[in-house]
Design an enzyme around this catalytic site. Sequence first.
Site, PDB file in Angstrom:
ATOM      1  N   GLY A  21     -14.530  -4.834 -15.751  1.00  0.00           N
ATOM      2  CA  GLY A  21     -14.640  -5.108 -14.315  1.00  0.00           C
ATOM      3  C   GLY A  21     -16.000  -5.121 -13.727  1.00  0.00           C
ATOM      4  CB  ALA A  22     -18.800  -6.249 -12.764  1.00  0.00           C
ATOM      5  N   GLY A  23     -16.489  -4.992  -9.944  1.00  0.00           N
ATOM      6  CA  GLY A  23     -16.166  -4.891  -8.412  1.00  0.00           C
ATOM      7  C   GLY A  23     -16.379  -3.873  -7.844  1.00  0.00           C
ATOM      8  CG  ASP A  57     -12.219   4.193  -3.923  1.00  0.00           C
ATOM      9  OD1 ASP A  57     -11.170   4.758  -3.460  1.00  0.00           O
ATOM     10  OD2 ASP A  57     -12.397   2.942  -3.427  1.00  0.00           O
ATOM     11  CE  LYS A  98     -11.876  -0.206  -1.338  1.00  0.00           C
ATOM     12  NZ  LYS A  98     -11.902   0.531  -2.866  1.00  0.00           N
ATOM     13  CB  SER A 152      -0.985  -0.073   1.170  1.00  0.00           C
ATOM     14  OG  SER A 152      -1.482   1.222   1.253  1.00  0.00           O
ATOM     15  CG  LEU A 153       1.805   3.460  -3.274  1.00  0.00           C
ATOM     16  CD1 LEU A 153       1.543   4.247  -4.716  1.00  0.00           C
ATOM     17  CD2 LEU A 153       3.238   3.369  -2.985  1.00  0.00           C
ATOM     18  CE1 TYR A 185      -1.217   2.079  -6.282  1.00  0.00           C
ATOM     19  CE2 TYR A 185      -3.627   2.172  -6.796  1.00  0.00           C
ATOM     20  CZ  TYR A 185      -2.566   1.843  -5.683  1.00  0.00           C
ATOM     21  OH  TYR A 185      -2.838   1.109  -4.738  1.00  0.00           O
ATOM     22  CB  ALA A 237     -12.558  -0.220  -8.620  1.00  0.00           C
TER      23      ALA A 237
END
Length: 285
Positions: A133-135, A104, A68, A14-15, A231, A137
Amino acid sequence: MIRLGLIGYPLGHSLSPRIHAAALAACGLDGNYSLFPIPPEDREGLRETLERVRSGGIDGLNVTIPHKQNVIPLLDELTPAARAIGAVNTIYARGETLIGENTDAPGFMADLERFLAGPQPPIERRALAIVLGAGGAARAAAWGLIRSGWKVAFAARRVEQAETLANRFRADNDTELRAVPLEAEALRPLLRECGLIVNATPVGMAPNTGASPWPEALPFPTDAAVYDMVYRPRETRLIREARLAGVRAESGLGMLVEQAARAFECWTGRPAPRRAMLEAANQPD
Ligand code: NAP
């Protein structure tokens, strides 16, 4: 002393610690940002950590995969964005009330708008956005895109997951929403009206940098833009191939910083020092 942190599992790369440490330092605030790795099955660990926010032992938390959605039943209130998206990435307390927010979605939209406002010819904002995608995010992206007038097609390897998402948003919106398999033949008919491709899968993320979520045999639509939420690395294979095809493309680093900035503002009540946060995110590992 401001105590912040991140819950999720695993949390190795993680950043967020360095972004928030830079934000605290730039504001002259004494504090820290800790990692709380909580495995998916550890419901008690999750509950105990949230109780520390309620009691004031922790001032704010970020939430990432796989929690989440898991945290929602443990919270007292959701902001309208978190409720509509059905996912929480930021938690704080007001008095003893535990509140879940989703930064987000506005973080994505703010960075997307910055990117699309760049020097190239304008993108038709009411065109079709294909979300790969379909999660969680994808859900956050779709919420922002629909509110901004985009039509959205969800493309997922399990098409039923894309259909579930389209149905969820159809219930609250008149926008045109589609669900297709993430395959060349299903996407090809959408290319003419497509103005934006958003990668909301982890495909292409380090260490699997040789992978791209965009089907091999499929050209990129002309006059479109590509936004890759991944990223790390800054230039994924998707971004590289889009640029080679003459299509402008951006990484999700700006979204990462913007969602962090909005979380920092929830926790501290201060304007986030975005420049310092971006510099910290850009530091080599
Ligand atoms: P998630 O809830 O686990 O959803 C991931 C989605 O990608 C699911 O639809 C999943 O399908 C699909 N997927 C996974 N592997 C795939 C593959 N090999 N081929 C095709 N589809 C695949 O995760 P998320 O929270 O939405 O996050 C997705 C990505 O966005 C992550 O890389 C995350 O780091 C990034 N992200 C970035 C930011 C930012 O600030 N830049 C913010 C949030 C998320 P299945 O369910 O079939 O596996």
